[in-house]
Design a protein around this motif. Structure first.
Motif, short mmCIF file in Angstrom:
data_model
loop_
_atom_site.label_atom_id
_atom_site.label_comp_id
_atom_site.label_asym_id
_atom_site.label_seq_id
_atom_site.Cartn_x
_atom_site.Cartn_y
_atom_site.Cartn_z
N ALA A 138 0.96 -1.18 -0.03
CA ALA A 138 0.04 -0.01 -0.08
C ALA A 138 0.92 1.33 0.18
CB ALA A 138 -0.96 -0.08 1.10
N ALA A 139 1.91 1.19 0.80
CA ALA A 139 2.85 2.27 0.89
C ALA A 139 3.33 2.57 -0.60
CB ALA A 139 4.10 2.15 2.02
N VAL A 140 3.65 1.77 -1.35
CA VAL A 140 4.44 1.63 -2.52
C VAL A 140 3.47 2.24 -3.57
CG1 VAL A 140 5.39 0.56 -4.64
CG2 VAL A 140 6.05 -0.10 -2.18
N ARG A 141 2.16 1.67 -3.56
CA ARG A 141 1.27 2.31 -4.56
C ARG A 141 0.87 3.67 -4.16
NH1 ARG A 141 -1.76 -2.32 -2.08
NH2 ARG A 141 -1.67 -4.18 -3.35
N ASP A 142 0.96 4.12 -2.87
CA ASP A 142 0.38 5.37 -2.60
C ASP A 142 1.55 6.60 -3.02
OD1 ASP A 142 -1.90 4.57 -1.38
OD2 ASP A 142 -1.13 4.73 0.37
N ALA A 173 8.56 -5.28 -1.77
CA ALA A 173 7.08 -4.89 -2.23
C ALA A 173 7.00 -4.51 -3.56
CB ALA A 173 6.71 -3.93 -1.21
N VAL A 174 7.69 -3.53 -4.01
CA VAL A 174 7.79 -2.90 -5.34
C VAL A 174 8.06 -3.92 -6.51
CG1 VAL A 174 10.05 -2.19 -5.70
CG2 VAL A 174 8.26 -0.92 -6.78
N THR A 180 3.35 -9.11 -10.18
CA THR A 180 1.84 -9.36 -10.29
C THR A 180 1.27 -8.51 -11.25
OG1 THR A 180 1.59 -8.15 -7.99
CG2 THR A 180 1.91 -10.81 -7.96
N GLY A 181 1.80 -7.57 -11.64
CA GLY A 181 1.36 -6.48 -12.91
C GLY A 181 0.79 -5.32 -12.19
N GLU A 182 0.76 -5.03 -10.95
CA GLU A 182 0.26 -3.78 -10.59
C GLU A 182 1.36 -2.48 -10.69
OE1 GLU A 182 -2.04 -3.18 -6.77
OE2 GLU A 182 -1.58 -5.34 -6.32
N VAL A 183 2.65 -2.83 -11.04
CA VAL A 183 3.40 -1.98 -11.23
C VAL A 183 4.54 -2.38 -12.34
CG1 VAL A 183 5.91 -1.37 -10.42
CG2 VAL A 183 3.80 -1.19 -8.91
N ASP A 196 6.65 2.38 -12.30
CA ASP A 196 5.22 3.21 -12.25
C ASP A 196 4.05 2.28 -12.31
OD1 ASP A 196 3.92 5.52 -12.79
OD2 ASP A 196 4.30 5.52 -14.70
N LEU A 197 2.98 2.92 -12.04
CA LEU A 197 1.72 2.07 -11.94
C LEU A 197 1.51 1.60 -13.17
CD1 LEU A 197 -0.33 4.33 -9.54
CD2 LEU A 197 0.79 2.21 -8.78
#
Length: 399
Positions: A138-142, A173-174, A180-183, A196-197
């Motif tokens: 969550a911290a990485v996404r934010d 995490a990143v 898994t494809g979120e980043v 990047d996202l």
């Protein structure tokens, strides 16, 4: 091409299944499919090379240049190195992911790797396990959402202070989100991944992972077949590191046709488009990265070219036969030697050279001169050759 194949191709637009190819025909098909036989498409440039190959391997070693730069150079000649980086990383044309290894891939292939992203997610981790995965991810996404593309260092640090594999929680995490494809790794900066996202970096039409596993692997096997021209089951699996069973499950639906190849003990498949016209044109004379997709599969390289090659960078120096980063010489459609290069100021040093015979001397000299000019060197020095007479001839040819 053989009469049977050529006649069928001209009359029906595709060869009959079971056509027989000579070893020489198979080699030429492979060279043309890889962009090393015939006129290079300089207008399409490095981006066109990437689309044609479907994967360009990355590696940390940099001797003449990094491997992902050497791949378009081998096909296009002295293409500008900054233009290569721009072709890969500007806009939304490419992404980095696990294919044959860590590779630059055309962004059009994003959907094809959904099966691998799902498999990663089902496994639950790669090598490292996070202490608090929900909080760390969550911290990485934010941070990425708020600040845009960032390296692991910018996100909070890549290491805990130990060895290179002692990753920080943020780095784990990143990388997990990349797996898994979120980043997405949108580019490299100083050889560090810039994350990047995915929702921002991948075009929306390609983003959604709605292709099932069988369709993913079918497309990858078909792409590998087109990129190799003709290939065995093992070749097709190795190109994107699939399993043989995955190839077996989809091969009948790829459009690839069964062929026999002289001297190949295993069944093979060919791309109908490759068989539709005899491969002709000018052969490129160049030095190849050991990670070039023409030769990254060592058994296939030996089968196609009768050339045994291995990377010795990780072999103890005293045990090396051909040198730290020996680059095979491609000339006349054959592998005719190798050189372990280095740079000393404005001089390209051929630290160790081997050549197949006198006919390889002039092509080796030409390839060394061209490579030297490409990396900004104005002289070439031969340090050692395993055949003293050929070595003297090479020094003379370099003149």
């Amino acid at each position: 091409m053989t009469t049977a194949v050529t006649t069928k191709a001209r009359t029906a637009g595709a060869p009959r299944p079971g056509a027989r190819l000579s070893a020489d025909e198979a080699r030429r098909l492979a060279l043309r499919a890889q962009g090393l036989l015939g006129a290079p498409d300089r207008r399409a440039g490095a981006r066109g090379v990437l689309r044609r190959l479907g994967a360009v391997q990355l590696d940390t070693i940099s001797v003449l240049a990094r491997s992902h730069e050497l791949v378009p150079y081998a096909r296009l000649g002295a293409v500008g190195r900054t233009s290569v980086e721009s072709a890969y990383w500007s806009g939304d044309h490419a992404f980095e992911y696990w294919s044959h290894a860590a590779c630059i891939l055309p962004v059009e292939e994003w959907p094809h790797f959904a099966f691998r992203r799902r498999a990663m997610k089902a496994r639950g981790h790669r090598w490292h396990v996070m202490q608090d995965s929900e909080r760390s991810c969550a911290a990485v996404r934010d941070r990425l959402r708020a600040e845009g593309p960032l390296t692991a260092t910018e996100l909070g640090g890549a290491k805990n202070g130990g060895e290179w594999y002692d990753w920080s929680e943020t780095k784990i995490a990143v990388e997990w989100l990349l797996d898994t494809g979120e980043v997405v790794c949108s580019r490299r900066r100083g050889w560090k991944r810039v994350y990047d996202l995915a929702e921002r970096a991948v075009p929306d039409a390609l983003l959604h992972d709605d292709i099932d596993d069988a369709e993913c692997t079918r497309r990858l096997v078909a792409q590998a077949g087109a990129a190799m021209g003709v290939a065995t089951r093992a070749d097709l699996a190795d190109y994107h590191r699939l399993k043989g069973a995955q190839v077996d499950a989809v091969i009948a639906d790829t459009g690839l046709v069964p062929v026999e190849v002289e001297g190949w003990a295993k069944p093979a498949w060919a791309d109908p488009a490759a068989l539709a016209e005899a491969p002709r044109g000018r052969h490129r004379t160049t030095l190849l990265s050991p990670f070039d997709s023409l030769i990254w599969d060592r058994p296939r390289t030996e089968r196609l070219f009768g050339f045994t090659h291995r990377l010795e960078a990780y072999v103890p120096k005293a045990q090396r036969v051909h040198g730290y980063f020996a680059m095979p010489l491609l000339t006349g459609g054959r592998l005719a030697g190798r050189v372990d290069p280095a740079r000393e100021g404005s001089t390209l040093v051929a630290r160790q050279v081997s050549m197949a015979g006198p006919s390889a001397v002039e092509p080796m000299a030409r390839a060394l001169r061209e490579a030297a000019g490409w990396v900004g060197c104005d002289a070439v020095r031969v340090e050692r050759c395993d055949d003293a007479q050929l070595g003297r001839a090479l020094v003379s040819a370099l003149g």
